[in-house]
Design an enzyme around this catalytic site. Structure first.
Site, short mmCIF file in Angstrom:
data_model
loop_
_atom_site.label_atom_id
_atom_site.label_comp_id
_atom_site.label_asym_id
_atom_site.label_seq_id
_atom_site.Cartn_x
_atom_site.Cartn_y
_atom_site.Cartn_z
N ASP A 1 0.82 -1.18 0.01
CA ASP A 1 -0.05 -0.10 0.01
C ASP A 1 0.68 1.25 0.05
OD1 ASP A 1 -2.49 -1.11 -0.18
OD2 ASP A 1 -2.97 -0.99 1.93
N LYS B 1 3.39 1.15 -4.82
CA LYS B 1 4.32 0.67 -5.97
C LYS B 1 3.40 0.52 -7.04
CE LYS B 1 5.06 -3.13 -3.24
NZ LYS B 1 4.28 -2.63 -2.28
N THR B 2 2.19 -0.02 -7.29
CA THR B 2 1.53 -0.38 -8.38
C THR B 2 1.07 1.03 -9.13
OG1 THR B 2 0.82 -2.31 -7.60
CG2 THR B 2 -0.23 -1.58 -9.22
N HIS C 1 3.23 -8.95 -0.63
CA HIS C 1 4.55 -8.98 0.08
C HIS C 1 5.18 -10.45 -0.41
CE1 HIS C 1 7.64 -8.88 2.83
NE2 HIS C 1 7.04 -10.19 3.70
P1 GDP Z 1 1.16 -1.21 -3.57
O1 GDP Z 1 0.42 -2.14 -2.70
O2 GDP Z 1 2.50 -0.59 -2.98
O3 GDP Z 1 1.12 -1.53 -4.94
O4 GDP Z 1 0.22 0.23 -3.31
P2 GDP Z 1 -0.84 0.81 -4.46
O5 GDP Z 1 -0.11 1.25 -5.61
O6 GDP Z 1 -1.87 -0.25 -4.83
O7 GDP Z 1 -1.60 1.91 -3.65
C1 GDP Z 1 -1.99 1.88 -2.44
C2 GDP Z 1 -3.15 3.10 -2.40
O8 GDP Z 1 -2.32 4.25 -2.06
C3 GDP Z 1 -3.94 3.28 -3.53
O9 GDP Z 1 -5.45 3.39 -2.84
C4 GDP Z 1 -3.55 4.52 -4.10
O10 GDP Z 1 -4.48 4.99 -4.77
C5 GDP Z 1 -2.77 5.25 -2.99
N1 GDP Z 1 -1.71 6.09 -3.43
C6 GDP Z 1 -0.74 5.43 -4.23
N2 GDP Z 1 0.19 6.62 -4.43
C7 GDP Z 1 -0.31 7.65 -3.69
C8 GDP Z 1 0.11 8.93 -3.59
O11 GDP Z 1 0.95 9.40 -4.09
N3 GDP Z 1 -0.84 9.92 -2.77
C9 GDP Z 1 -1.81 9.35 -2.22
N4 GDP Z 1 -2.54 10.28 -1.58
N5 GDP Z 1 -2.25 8.00 -2.42
C10 GDP Z 1 -1.48 7.24 -3.02
MG MG Z 2 0.53 -3.36 -5.85
#
Ligand code: GDP
Ligand code: MG
Length: 394
Positions: A21, A24-25, A84
């Site tokens: 979260d 990354k994606t 993870h």
């Molecule tokens: P991952 O698990 O690392 O791949 O995370 P995701 O890309 O799925 O992002 C997790 C959540 O964080 C999602 O609801 C995204 O919309 C939010 N998110 C990602 N980048 C940002 C950002 O730069 N700012 C904000 N406010 N939210 C973000």
């Molecule tokens: Mg992801």
């Protein structure tokens, strides 16, 4: 027509790592969007990255997506995993090909347990270069950003990276993905990619060495045969080349009857390319993840070798108890895993977590093993040992 390396942009394998979260994606999608506006990528939206296909290989399920894009100076293949545990498995079993990693840390959360674990794995498998992206900068003020940066630098140093020198870029993957031309939006993504271009060194791809392809998976092409898939780690392959498929004690001669890169048939492929190789007269049943397609007589299989190991501390995710005389667990190296017995040296009765030692290792079956090869040993989902092969033994 396939371009020769001299006029083809250098290729580089990267990936996003970091805590769940932290974005990354979103960042992966944002990079493709921003570069697509320069004609350097195809935009791949969030849902298409997050819907990673499930691969089941030798009992291990791994989800990972590869997207490709270019900058002015290089061509990239970028890996993103949904969970993870997918990162853990991907990095341990197959991501030895990651030349550099983009560590994503949410500014709102700071470093978290999976940030630590991914950094430790990156160190273990020898991911050379790390670039940090502090994400979600839109949610916090400047002082907090500075604190998070400091915390990340300390953590990098703790894991043996150059915490003072590693570049850190702050931004908002979400703003960039939404097309906002702000400091934290598109501009931050361009800055990140410039940083990746300069900081992640293009590995020396030894194009003249005997070719070496760790098999990640295989598919049957109706009427044509079996295609082995993987990243060519070394050398150059040409359509028609003789080859040998090695692993699990088996050895099969074949010919490379076709080469595919991102679905196109090409006459030639080079170290660093993700390829599908059509192997003449090889039945799919005989091909498994963990095998190697090599130039004939260039490499051998061994089931006995000497290694330098490090036993992970409990605080690093390892055991709390020492290793005793014989330790039987699963070893992971390149794209394979195999039951092994780790034998302590003569006269040593135990090795404590946090210690290093030379050991003898016996594999259940012969595998492609060579000096300098990295591996890990895992016990119930925990990495307990990391090591490097120092000598093959017959
Ligand atoms: P991952 O698990 O690392 O791949 O995370 P995701 O890309 O799925 O992002 C997790 C959540 O964080 C999602 O609801 C995204 O919309 C939010 N998110 C990602 N980048 C940002 C950002 O730069 N700012 C904000 N406010 N939210 C973000
Ligand atoms: Mg992801």
């Amino acid at each position: 027509a396939v371009k020769e390396p001299s006029d083809r942009k250098p290729h580089c394998n990267v990936g996003t790592i970091g805590h769940i979260d932290h974005g990354k994606t979103t960042l992966t999608a944002a990079i493709t969007r921003v570069l697509s506006e320069k004609g350097l990528s195809k935009f791949v939206d969030f849902d298409n990255i997050d819907r990673a296909p499930e691969e089941k290989k030798r009992g291990i399920t791994i989800n990972a997506v590869h997207v490709q894009y270019e900058t002015q100076s290089r061509h990239y293949a970028h890996t993103d995993c949904p969970g993870h545990i997918d990162y853990v498995k991907n990095m341990i079993t197959g991501a030895s090909q990651m030349d550099g990693a983009i560590l994503v840390v949410s500014a709102a959360d700071g470093t978290m347990p999976q940030t630590r674990e991914h950094l430790l794995l990156a160190k273990q498998i020898g991911v050379g270069d790390i670039v940090v992206f502090i994400n979600k900068a839109d949610l916090v003020d400047k002082e907090l950003l500075e604190l998070v940066e400091l915390e990340i630098r300390l953590l990098l140093t703790e894991f043996g990276f150059d915490g003072d020198k590693i570049p850190v870029v702050c931004g908002s993957a979400l703003e960039a993905l939404q097309g906002e031309d702000t400091e934290y939006g598109k501009k931050a993504i361009l800055k990140l990619m410039e940083t990746v271009d300069t900081h992640v060194t293009t590995p020396a791809r030894n194009l003249d060495e005997p070719f070496f392809l760790p098999i990640e998976g295989s598919v049957t092409v109706q009427g044509r045969g079996t295609v082995g898939i993987g990243t060519l780690t070394r050398g150059t392959i040409l359509k028609g080349d003789p080859a040998v498929l090695l692993g699990y004690g088996k050895e099969m001669k074949t010919f490379i009857s076709d080469i595919q890169i991102f679905q196109d048939s090409v006459p030639k492929a080079y170290a660093g390319d993700n390829v599908g190789v059509l192997m003449r007269q090889i039945n799919k049943k005989l091909v498994s993840r963990g095998m190697f397609l090599c130039k004939p007589d260039s490499i051998k299989q061994w089931n006995h070798f000497e290694a330098q190991i490090y036993v992970l501390l409990n605080s690093e995710g390892g055991r709390s108890k020492p290793l005793l005389k014989e330790y039987i667990q699963l070893m992971y190296s390149k794209t394979w895993n195999m039951a092994c017995c780790v034998r302590l040296p003569e006269g040593v009765t135990m090795v404590m977590p946090g210690d290093t030692t030379i050991v003898n290792i016996v594999l259940r079956r012969p595998m492609v093993v060579y000096e300098g090869q990295r591996f890990t040993v895992r016990e119930n989902q925990l990495t307990t040992i990391t090591g490097v092969v120092t000598k093959t033994l017959s």
